[in-house]
Enzyme design. Structure first.
Site, PDB file in Angstrom:
ATOM      1  N   HIS A  46      -3.272   3.153  -1.459  1.00  0.00           N
ATOM      2  CA  HIS A  46      -3.103   3.022   0.000  1.00  0.00           C
ATOM      3  C   HIS A  46      -2.381   1.719   0.318  1.00  0.00           C
ATOM      4  CE1 HIS A  46      -4.393   2.909   4.294  1.00  0.00           C
ATOM      5  NE2 HIS A  46      -4.447   4.215   4.127  1.00  0.00           N
ATOM      6  N   PHE A  47      -1.222   1.541   0.197  1.00  0.00           N
ATOM      7  CA  PHE A  47      -0.148   2.398  -0.264  1.00  0.00           C
ATOM      8  C   PHE A  47       0.548   1.674  -1.399  1.00  0.00           C
ATOM      9  CE2 PHE A  47      -0.701   3.111   4.311  1.00  0.00           C
ATOM     10  CZ  PHE A  47      -1.023   4.449   4.328  1.00  0.00           C
TER      11      PHE A  47
END
Length: 141
Positions: A46-47
């Site tokens: 993420h991410f």
């Protein structure tokens, strides 16, 4: 209270213990801290290449700071469990290297239910705020 002291009053353990420290600042308020290191499990996807702390993790961090406030009401054999989240707003991005200051206060209680307002600040700016509620339930229920 540091992480080890928090373990005496909360059921959370690594990797879900998301406070480095937290203190009651009054009968119905607390202030906690958490340093985002970049090694957290929730940042791994993420991410990739642009890690951002997920909103649900921020909500959990706020809830844990509330658990510190109601710990004296909880007693042995009770767990604080989420019952609701309202008006959760994200006003900034939380990234590795940020130190979070979490301010929470219980605004109403009807035991076993508790209603709180909480916010997270980074560098003096509110990045997340909302209302959360939870109940104290017996561990074996």
């Amino acid at each position: 209270m540091n992480r080890e002291e928090l373990k005496n009053i909360m059921p959370h353990r690594e990797p879900m213990l998301l406070l480095d420290s937290c203190e009651k600042t009054g009968d119905a308020s607390s202030e906690g801290r958490y340093q985002v290191t970049g090694d957290e499990f929730f940042l791994k996807g993420h991410f990739p290449g642009n890690p951002v702390v997920p909103g649900v993790i921020q909500a959990e961090i706020m809830a844990q700071s509330c658990a510190v406030i109601i710990a004296s009401d909880a007693g042995e054999g009770f767990l604080p469990l989420f019952t609701g989240i309202k008006n959760l707003k994200f006003k900034g991005i939380v990234r590795p290297g940020d130190e979070l200051i979490i301010k929470s206060r219980i605004v109403k209680s009807r035991k076993p239910f508790y209603f709180a307002e909480s916010e997270i600040e980074v560098s003096g700016k509110t990045v997340c705020s909302g209302e959360i509620s939870f109940a104290l339930v017996k561990e074996d229920d």
